[in-house]
Write a protein that holds these residues in place. Structure first.
Motif, short mmCIF file in Angstrom:
data_model
loop_
_atom_site.label_atom_id
_atom_site.label_comp_id
_atom_site.label_asym_id
_atom_site.label_seq_id
_atom_site.Cartn_x
_atom_site.Cartn_y
_atom_site.Cartn_z
N PHE A 215 0.81 -1.22 0.00
CA PHE A 215 0.00 0.00 0.00
C PHE A 215 0.84 1.27 0.00
O PHE A 215 0.34 2.35 -0.30
N ALA A 216 2.13 1.14 0.29
CA ALA A 216 3.02 2.30 0.22
C ALA A 216 3.74 2.40 -1.12
O ALA A 216 4.03 3.50 -1.60
N ARG A 217 4.02 1.25 -1.76
CA ARG A 217 4.85 1.24 -2.98
C ARG A 217 4.14 0.68 -4.20
O ARG A 217 4.60 0.90 -5.33
N GLY A 218 3.03 -0.07 -4.00
CA GLY A 218 2.37 -0.69 -5.14
C GLY A 218 3.20 -1.82 -5.71
O GLY A 218 4.11 -2.34 -5.05
N GLU B 162 -18.93 -0.32 -9.47
CA GLU B 162 -18.16 -1.06 -10.48
C GLU B 162 -16.74 -0.50 -10.56
O GLU B 162 -16.52 0.70 -10.39
N GLY B 163 -15.78 -1.39 -10.82
CA GLY B 163 -14.41 -0.94 -10.99
C GLY B 163 -13.61 -0.87 -9.71
O GLY B 163 -12.47 -0.40 -9.72
N ILE B 164 -14.21 -1.32 -8.59
CA ILE B 164 -13.50 -1.34 -7.31
C ILE B 164 -13.41 -2.78 -6.84
O ILE B 164 -14.42 -3.49 -6.77
N ASN B 165 -12.20 -3.23 -6.53
CA ASN B 165 -11.99 -4.59 -6.07
C ASN B 165 -12.23 -4.68 -4.56
O ASN B 165 -11.53 -4.05 -3.77
N LEU C 133 -7.76 -0.52 -11.48
CA LEU C 133 -8.38 -1.79 -11.13
C LEU C 133 -7.40 -2.95 -11.31
O LEU C 133 -7.35 -3.88 -10.50
N ASP C 134 -6.59 -2.91 -12.38
CA ASP C 134 -5.61 -3.97 -12.61
C ASP C 134 -4.65 -4.12 -11.44
O ASP C 134 -4.35 -5.23 -10.99
N GLU C 135 -4.16 -2.97 -10.94
CA GLU C 135 -3.21 -3.05 -9.82
C GLU C 135 -3.91 -3.45 -8.53
O GLU C 135 -3.34 -4.16 -7.70
N GLN C 136 -5.16 -2.99 -8.34
CA GLN C 136 -5.93 -3.47 -7.18
C GLN C 136 -6.00 -4.99 -7.17
O GLN C 136 -5.80 -5.64 -6.14
N GLU C 137 -6.29 -5.57 -8.34
CA GLU C 137 -6.45 -7.02 -8.43
C GLU C 137 -5.13 -7.74 -8.20
O GLU C 137 -5.10 -8.81 -7.57
N ILE D 259 -2.60 -6.67 -6.33
CA ILE D 259 -2.29 -6.57 -4.89
C ILE D 259 -3.15 -7.55 -4.11
O ILE D 259 -2.64 -8.28 -3.22
N ALA D 260 -4.43 -7.62 -4.43
CA ALA D 260 -5.32 -8.54 -3.73
C ALA D 260 -4.89 -9.99 -3.94
O ALA D 260 -4.92 -10.81 -3.01
N ALA D 261 -4.46 -10.32 -5.16
CA ALA D 261 -4.03 -11.69 -5.46
C ALA D 261 -2.79 -12.08 -4.67
O ALA D 261 -2.69 -13.20 -4.16
N LEU D 262 -1.84 -11.15 -4.55
CA LEU D 262 -0.62 -11.42 -3.77
C LEU D 262 -0.96 -11.68 -2.30
O LEU D 262 -0.43 -12.62 -1.68
N LEU D 263 -1.85 -10.87 -1.77
CA LEU D 263 -2.21 -11.02 -0.36
C LEU D 263 -3.04 -12.27 -0.13
O LEU D 263 -2.93 -12.92 0.92
N LYS D 264 -3.83 -12.66 -1.11
CA LYS D 264 -4.59 -13.90 -0.99
C LYS D 264 -3.66 -15.11 -0.94
O LYS D 264 -3.93 -16.09 -0.23
#
Length: 404
Positions: free
Chosen positions: A170-173, A294-297, A343-347, A349-354
């Motif tokens: 969340f600090a560096r993406g 829409e568009g928010i993960n 949205l691509d980067e949200q997804e 980040i979420a995938a890494l944390l999952k």
């Protein structure tokens, strides 16, 4: 219990020992020092001291029993006794100390609250097999417990990894771009800092309808079911509602569910993502449902509010109540700031944390199974329900990655 085992009271198993009179009060505990302080608390080591007068370094090992707390600790290193209610037990020479420790742990000692329990403990019966059998039983149990300690360290390491990863993502993406300073700390230059109100379609408080453990038309999610970014449906309650009323509280895939009141500030504002299970689920009044645009993960948002920055942000906005709890409302949630990439980067980040969450869940599952196995073994070995020769336990501590 096998026919050749005898039983004796705990009191009959003990031998008198000479101990220093010094018992350090908690006010004398230090964060570091020469000698560990062991008391009746849950912590293995409650503090440290440089006091030489109270050191117990002879007649080891001993068992420490918490007269108020009923805790039991096996101590084979020099230590100082802490606080009132710390009983030091030493079994007689024909009883293996480690076996005796496990035998005491197998007892079901009734709780008297914060009253003393040593008088009860002394009256309890424990099995006394041949000393060679005592040693074998103790070593089998210790070996399994060593595996549990290893698994606990592995789970803690993954937990620590998750905390560091949350902060970094969340600090560096994930694009390696330059950072900028914002009200909530550094974040990638291309990200926006937005209020939660810009991301959601609706916010709603849950149903206050009475719920029971008896299965009914609708399962109802409550505070214990809300974990960071996920639902724990292992402890459900249910209710019956008219269909039209139930529709107002029915959860949809991707809904966020916030904890809006809690006595633990770190749990306040924690949010889970509903993924369709349990079916037909509603949510209770101490929760708030957010339905996103829409568009928010959803997973990205939930992980942010469960991150160190998110938790601190929520804690700074919480309102304390007279009962010692902390509260949020829809207005506070709407005003919360969060970093928003594409949205691509949200997804991503979420995938890494999952992935980390999946590993953490595996570690926790292994740990739970090992603890269940230990409790069964403790009972069976101490009652003679199983013999050491019947156990299939690999030599030495369980290897890393194979603790289950």
């Amino acid at each position: 219990m096998t026919d050749d085992w005898k039983t004796e009271t705990v009191e009959a198993c003990l031998q008198p020992i000479s101990l220093p009179r010094v018992k350090l009060p908690t006010s004398a505990y230090k964060r570091s020092g020469k000698h560990p302080i062991i008391d009746q608390s849950q912590a293995d080591i409650a503090g440290w001291t440089d006091d030489e007068d109270g050191v117990i370094d002879e007649q080891l090992p001993v068992i420490v029993f918490g007269d108020h707390s009923r805790t039991l600790k096996y101590v084979d290193m020099p230590f100082v006794r802490g606080a009132d209610g710390t009983q030091i037990l030493k079994p007689r020479l024909d009883i293996d100390p480690l076996f005796f420790f496990y035998a005491l742990r197998s007892l079901n000692l009734e709780s008297r609250g914060y009253n003393r329990h040593f008088t009860l403990l002394k009256e309890q019966l424990v099995p006394i097999p041949e000393q060679s059998e005592q040693v074998r039983i103790a070593q089998a149990l210790k070996q399994l417990e060593d595996g549990i300690r290893l698994q606990e360290r592995q789970a803690a390491a993954v937990e620590e990894l998750k905390g560091v990863t949350l902060h970094e993502l969340f600090a560096r993406g994930v694009r390696g771009e330059p950072q900028k300073e914002t009200e909530i700390g550094p974040m990638p230059e291309s990200w926006d800092l937005v209020e939660f109100s810009q991301l959601r379609e609706s916010l709603r408080y849950g149903t206050s309808n009475r719920c029971t453990v008896t299965p009914a038309a609708y399962p109802v999610l409550r505070i214990p079911n809300i974990m960071s970014a996920r639902i724990d449906a292992s402890d459900l309650k249910y209710c019956d509602l008219p269909e039209e009323e139930a529709a107002r509280y029915k959860l949809q895939d991707g809904d966020l569910i916030f904890i809006r009141t809690n006595g633990v500030i770190e749990r306040l504002g924690l949010c889970a993502v509903f993924r369709g299970e349990p079916a037909k689920a509603l949510f209770a009044s101490y929760l708030i449902r957010a339905r996103l645009k829409e568009g928010i993960n959803s997973d990205y948002v939930a992980y942010f509010f469960g991150s160190p920055v998110g938790i601190q942000l929520i804690a700074s906005r919480a309102t304390p109540a007279a009962d010692g709890k902390f509260n949020l409302n829809t207005g506070i949630i709407d005003s919360l700031l969060l970093p928003l990439p594409t949205l691509d980067e949200q997804e991503e980040i979420a995938a890494l944390l999952k992935m980390i969450d999946h590993k953490l869940e595996l570690q926790r599952t292994k740990l739970a199974r090992l603890k269940e196995l230990f409790e069964r073994m403790l009972h069976d070995l101490m009652t003679g329900g199983i013999a050491v020769d019947d156990l299939v336990v690999p030599p030495g501590p369980l290897p890393e990655g194979n603790a289950a």
